[in-house]
Design a protein around this motif. Structure first.
Motif, mmCIF file in Angstrom:
data_model
loop_
_atom_site.group_PDB
_atom_site.id
_atom_site.type_symbol
_atom_site.label_atom_id
_atom_site.label_comp_id
_atom_site.label_asym_id
_atom_site.label_seq_id
_atom_site.Cartn_x
_atom_site.Cartn_y
_atom_site.Cartn_z
ATOM 1 N N THR A 22 0.757 -1.275 -0.002
ATOM 2 C CA THR A 22 -0.012 0.039 0.024
ATOM 3 C C THR A 22 0.735 1.052 -0.139
ATOM 4 O O THR A 22 0.468 2.117 -0.728
ATOM 5 C CB THR A 22 -0.960 0.049 1.285
ATOM 6 O OG1 THR A 22 -1.818 -1.283 1.176
ATOM 7 C CG2 THR A 22 -2.035 1.202 1.061
ATOM 8 N N THR A 100 -7.801 0.284 -4.670
ATOM 9 C CA THR A 100 -7.606 -0.865 -3.617
ATOM 10 C C THR A 100 -8.725 -1.726 -3.768
ATOM 11 O O THR A 100 -8.675 -2.840 -3.893
ATOM 12 C CB THR A 100 -6.971 -0.520 -2.226
ATOM 13 O OG1 THR A 100 -5.758 0.231 -2.309
ATOM 14 C CG2 THR A 100 -6.840 -1.764 -1.360
ATOM 15 N N SER A 254 -5.295 -4.261 3.492
ATOM 16 C CA SER A 254 -4.900 -3.262 2.508
ATOM 17 C C SER A 254 -5.776 -2.299 2.359
ATOM 18 O O SER A 254 -5.430 -0.893 2.175
ATOM 19 C CB SER A 254 -4.199 -3.834 1.281
ATOM 20 O OG SER A 254 -5.363 -4.448 0.563
ATOM 21 N N SER A 258 -4.784 1.669 3.017
ATOM 22 C CA SER A 258 -5.299 2.689 1.675
ATOM 23 C C SER A 258 -6.083 4.053 2.035
ATOM 24 O O SER A 258 -5.856 5.139 1.810
ATOM 25 C CB SER A 258 -5.805 1.824 0.487
ATOM 26 O OG SER A 258 -7.136 1.383 0.673
#
Length: 302
Positions: A22, A100, A254, A258
């Protein structure tokens, strides 16, 4: 050699890998306004190579460079390059959290493509999860999150979203190819050939899109490769420590990274549609994972 089935070690490695990936994506987004995304891809692969070579040298595993399946590695590197290109392009036009969230479509495409690639039979439960997951994509696309990029024309944002979803399909093909290669090749061999071939693929395009980076941009581009390489090693170590099925849920962290980085660095506040759509896509991916575990247990008991 790491201990097998050490879920604590595997989880920590996976969490660290997702965090680094990330951070890498955030750096890519930061430099993409000045540097072409294909040039960024070259640095990502080229400067990951020293990390991969160091990993092979640490274990004195130079035999990892030898392979009996060069064609398989070339095909896997090609699909990986296409997936990475889609991902990096999407980062240039979408908020970090939204990009993401859309990468989580990979398990949905793996389920669909396992029918022609692996001859698997997909039942009503997994088909329902796939449809549910694509419903999450529509929530993101039709909600106000799709128009949150501000200065970006709506048409470009729509293209970015489509490309991000296409990235999921390319990543799914890559995943299935890795499954095939892993039957005869070590993870070190696969990763080394991936970095080498993807560097060569992007090198071909470099003369046509090259922009000479400033010193600061060059440092950031090198960091993209080094961070990506370290994250790849951590990911490999995670899968060497515990079963893939046990680590699946940790990869979804993630989205938390993000959202946090996007908020702090780019002032991107995630909209309700991005959050809701991401939740739907993650839930569908976890349910597909649950069904795969159940099917695997039934096969073992037969």
């Amino acid at each position: 050699m790491p201990l097998r089935h050490d879920i604590r070690r595997g989880a920590l490695m996976m969490l660290a890998a997702t965090a680094l990936f990330t951070v890498m994506s955030a750096i890519i987004k930061g430099v993409s306004s000045e540097i072409h995304f294909i040039e960024i891809m070259f640095f990502r692969s080229a400067f990951a190579l020293p990390v991969m070579i160091a990993m092979a040298a640490r274990g004195r595993n130079w035999a990892a460079l030898r392979t009996k399946r060069p064609g398989g590695h070339v095909l896997r590197a090609f699909t990986g390059t296409m997936a990475q290109g889609c991902s990096f392009f999407a980062l240039t036009v979408l908020p970090l959290a939204e990009q993401t969230a859309l990468t989580y479509t990979t398990p949905l495409f793996v389920t669909i493509l396992s029918i022609p690639f692996l001859g698997e039979k997909v039942g009503i439960h997994r088909w329902s999860a796939v449809l549910f997951g694509f419903g999450g994509i529509m929530v993101i696309a039709l909600g106000d999150g799709a128009f949150q990029a501000g200065a970006m024309p709506t048409g470009i944002v729509a293209v970015g979203m489509a490309v991000a979803v296409i990235q999921g399909a390319w990543s799914a093909i890559t995943t299935l190819l890795v499954r095939s290669l892993s039957a005869t090749e070590s993870s070190t061999t696969i990763v080394l050939w991936q970095s080498l071939l993807m560097t060569l693929f992007t090198l071909v395009a470099l003369p046509f899109i090259w922009t000479t980076p400033s010193l600061w941009e060059f440092i950031l581009l090198v960091l993209v490769g080094l961070i990506g390489g370290v994250a790849q090693v951590l990911l490999t170590e995670a899968y060497a420590s515990a079963q893939v099925s046990a680590l699946g849920p940790y990869s979804y962290t993630s989205i938390l990274w993000s959202v946090a980085i996007g908020w702090v660095v780019f002032s991107d506040v995630p909209s309700w549609s991005t959050v809701a759509g991401a939740a739907v896509i993650v839930a569908s991916g976890l349910y597909i994972l649950h069904r795969e575990l159940k099917r695997a247990a039934m096969r073992r008991n037969q």
